[in-house]
Design an enzyme around this catalytic site. Structure first.
Site, PDB file in Angstrom:
ATOM      1  N   GLU A  34      98.441  76.514  62.398  1.00  0.00           N
ATOM      2  CA  GLU A  34      98.923  76.398  61.263  1.00  0.00           C
ATOM      3  C   GLU A  34      99.004  78.022  60.520  1.00  0.00           C
ATOM      4  OE1 GLU A  34      95.834  72.843  61.318  1.00  0.00           O
ATOM      5  OE2 GLU A  34      96.124  74.860  62.278  1.00  0.00           O
ATOM      6  N   CYS A  92      91.660  72.154  59.858  1.00  0.00           N
ATOM      7  CA  CYS A  92      90.170  72.684  59.671  1.00  0.00           C
ATOM      8  C   CYS A  92      90.119  73.079  57.930  1.00  0.00           C
ATOM      9  CB  CYS A  92      89.757  73.720  60.460  1.00  0.00           C
ATOM     10  SG  CYS A  92      90.412  75.534  60.150  1.00  0.00           S
TER      11      CYS A  92
END
Length: 162
Positions: A81, A117
Site C-alpha cells: 500500500e 496494518c
C-alpha cells in the site's frame, strides 16, 4: 467467455503485482484506481538499494516468531500500500480506491482476514483514498470504507494485529 467484474479485475492486477514481492512471509500487491484508471501499483519489498529478505534468506520477524500485525519496525519491507501511494500524487489519490491482494508465501493461499496494518491505514487515510478492496479468495472480497478507519480508530483501543 464471461467478462470479469471490475473489482475482481483490479484485484487480479493486484495479485499479479504481488508476484514481485520479496517478503518471505506474505506476497502483497496493491493497485490504486481512480475514475476507472490505474494510477499506481506497489508490492512489498525492501527500500530501493537495500537487500530484500529474499536476498538475505531470512525474515527477522519470522526468526523472532513475531505474530502477524505486530512489531513492523523490525520488518525490512515497505508495504505494498505504501509503495503504491509513494508512486502517485495526492491529487490523483483523493477519492481513489485501493485494491489489495495478499498471498501466503509458504502455502500459496490467500491471506485469511487480510487487511492493511495500522501504519498503512494511517497512510491510506492521509492519502485521501476512499475505499479499500481486499481479496479473500479468487472471486470474493471485502470493501472497506476508509471513513470507518477514521470513525473506529483502533489506535485508541490498543488493538494489535489485523
Amino acid at each position: 467467455m464471461e467478462r470479469r467484474d471490475k473489482v475482481n479485475y483490479y484485484l487480479d492486477l493486484a495479485e499479479v503485482v504481488s508476484q514481485r514481492s520479496t517478503c518471505m512471509r506474505r506476497y502483497y500487491g496493491a493497485v490504486i484506481v481512480k475514475n476507472d484508471e490505474v494510477i499506481a501499483t506497489g508490492y512489498t519489498g525492501a527500500p530501493r538499494g537495500r537487500k530484500n529478505c529474499s536476498d538475505l534468506g531470512y525474515c527477522m520477524r519470522e526468526k523472532l516468531k513475531i505474530p502477524r500485525g505486530e512489531r513492523y519496525e523490525l520488518c525490512r519491507s515497505v508495504h505494498a500500500e505504501q509503495n503504491a501511494i509513494i508512486s502517485a500524487s495526492r491529487e490523483e489519490m483523493i477519492g481513489a480506491s485501493l485494491y489489495l491482494c495478499g498471498i501466503e508465501a509458504i502455502s500459496g493461499e490467500y491471506v485469511k482476514n487480510g487487511s492493511s496494518c495500522a501504519m498503512c491505514k494511517r497512510v491510506i487515510i492521509n492519502a485521501g483514498i476512499e475505499k479499500v478492496y481486499i481479496r479473500d479468495d479468487k472471486d470474493n472480497f471485502r470493501m472497506i470504507d476508509v471513513g470507518d478507519w477514521i470513525e473506529n480508530d483502533d489506535s485508541l483501543t490498543g488493538e494489535r494485529g489485523y
